[in-house]
Design a protein around this motif. Structure first.
Motif, PDB file in Angstrom:
ATOM      1  N   UNK A 231       7.484 -63.796  50.368  1.00  0.00           N
ATOM      2  CA  UNK A 231       8.772 -64.450  50.206  1.00  0.00           C
ATOM      3  C   UNK A 231       9.658 -63.525  49.364  1.00  0.00           C
ATOM      4  N   UNK A 232      10.741 -63.054  49.973  1.00  0.00           N
ATOM      5  CA  UNK A 232      11.654 -62.121  49.319  1.00  0.00           C
ATOM      6  C   UNK A 232      13.050 -62.722  49.225  1.00  0.00           C
ATOM      7  N   UNK A 233      13.750 -62.347  48.150  1.00  0.00           N
ATOM      8  CA  UNK A 233      15.163 -62.656  47.996  1.00  0.00           C
ATOM      9  C   UNK A 233      15.853 -61.350  47.608  1.00  0.00           C
ATOM     10  N   UNK A 234      16.956 -61.042  48.292  1.00  0.00           N
ATOM     11  CA  UNK A 234      17.724 -59.845  47.955  1.00  0.00           C
ATOM     12  C   UNK A 234      18.966 -60.250  47.174  1.00  0.00           C
ATOM     13  N   UNK A 235      19.324 -59.396  46.214  1.00  0.00           N
ATOM     14  CA  UNK A 235      20.560 -59.577  45.445  1.00  0.00           C
ATOM     15  C   UNK A 235      21.218 -58.210  45.364  1.00  0.00           C
TER      16      UNK A 235
ATOM     17  N   UNK B 211      11.949 -62.247  57.922  1.00  0.00           N
ATOM     18  CA  UNK B 211      10.575 -62.731  58.125  1.00  0.00           C
ATOM     19  C   UNK B 211       9.898 -63.081  56.797  1.00  0.00           C
ATOM     20  N   UNK B 212      10.352 -62.488  55.703  1.00  0.00           N
ATOM     21  CA  UNK B 212       9.739 -62.726  54.392  1.00  0.00           C
ATOM     22  C   UNK B 212      10.350 -63.977  53.755  1.00  0.00           C
ATOM     23  N   UNK B 213      10.144 -65.113  54.431  1.00  0.00           N
ATOM     24  CA  UNK B 213      10.754 -66.369  53.980  1.00  0.00           C
ATOM     25  C   UNK B 213       9.727 -67.371  53.463  1.00  0.00           C
ATOM     26  N   UNK B 214       8.497 -66.890  53.257  1.00  0.00           N
ATOM     27  CA  UNK B 214       7.458 -67.744  52.691  1.00  0.00           C
ATOM     28  C   UNK B 214       6.776 -68.672  53.678  1.00  0.00           C
ATOM     29  N   UNK B 215       7.220 -68.690  54.934  1.00  0.00           N
ATOM     30  CA  UNK B 215       6.613 -69.572  55.937  1.00  0.00           C
ATOM     31  C   UNK B 215       5.193 -69.108  56.243  1.00  0.00           C
ATOM     32  N   UNK B 216       4.313 -70.046  56.483  1.00  0.00           N
ATOM     33  CA  UNK B 216       2.922 -69.765  56.877  1.00  0.00           C
ATOM     34  C   UNK B 216       2.196 -68.867  55.885  1.00  0.00           C
TER      35      UNK B 216
ATOM     36  N   UNK C   6      17.477 -69.391  49.861  1.00  0.00           N
ATOM     37  CA  UNK C   6      17.680 -67.968  49.567  1.00  0.00           C
ATOM     38  C   UNK C   6      16.594 -67.082  50.181  1.00  0.00           C
ATOM     39  N   UNK C   7      15.465 -67.647  50.555  1.00  0.00           N
ATOM     40  CA  UNK C   7      14.299 -66.883  51.004  1.00  0.00           C
ATOM     41  C   UNK C   7      14.600 -66.109  52.281  1.00  0.00           C
ATOM     42  N   UNK C   8      14.272 -64.824  52.272  1.00  0.00           N
ATOM     43  CA  UNK C   8      14.473 -63.981  53.435  1.00  0.00           C
ATOM     44  C   UNK C   8      15.904 -63.537  53.646  1.00  0.00           C
TER      45      UNK C   8
ATOM     46  N   UNK D  68      14.287 -53.610  56.512  1.00  0.00           N
ATOM     47  CA  UNK D  68      15.267 -54.011  57.527  1.00  0.00           C
ATOM     48  C   UNK D  68      15.657 -55.479  57.329  1.00  0.00           C
ATOM     49  N   UNK D  69      16.815 -55.836  57.871  1.00  0.00           N
ATOM     50  CA  UNK D  69      17.244 -57.240  57.802  1.00  0.00           C
ATOM     51  C   UNK D  69      16.229 -58.135  58.510  1.00  0.00           C
TER      52      UNK D  69
END
Length: 121
Positions: free
Chosen positions: A37-41, A28-33, A63-65, A22-23
């Motif tokens: 860490x995900x990036x979609x293309x 949430x997968x932005x590398x915080x804490x 670009x993260x999340x 899901x968006x």
């Protein structure tokens, strides 16, 4: 030119997954804490957790999340360019985006597909 995007050190990748993400889960997968860490293309979600450049404070953290298709095609790290929309890019930018997809696909596991993505092709 086929070796142009090859990683310096060989990477053992898992088979790509097509699990829906899901968006909200992507955001949430932005590398915080210490989180993933995900990036979609173009709707494909890559796990870039091991690359410090995508972590908070890194040069590509913008670009993260997110689906960063447009920004990657434009070779931009401006937050306003980070968007899944890429179809209106010019031919050179579309080729740059394709080059980024090749680059990511040789280095990072595909962990899923953005749920409801309309920008895949």
């Amino acid at each position: 030119m086929s070796g142009k995007f090859e990683p310096k050190v060989p990477v053992q990748l898992d088979p790509p997954k097509d699990d829906p993400i899901s968006l909200e889960a992507l955001a949430r997968a932005n590398g915080a804490d210490g989180e993933k860490c995900y990036v979609a293309i173009k709707g494909k979600v890559y796990d870039v957790t091991g690359n410090k450049a995508y972590q908070p404070g890194g040069s590509y953290h913008v670009f993260a999340g997110k689906d960063a298709s447009r920004a990657l095609g434009k070779t931009s790290t401006k937050a306003e360019d980070v968007s899944p929309e890429w179809r209106d890019l010019d031919d050179k930018e579309k080729q740059t985006l394709q080059d980024w997809i090749t680059f990511f696909s040789k280095r990072y596991n595909v962990v899923g597909i953005v749920q409801g993505a309309t920008n895949m092709e």
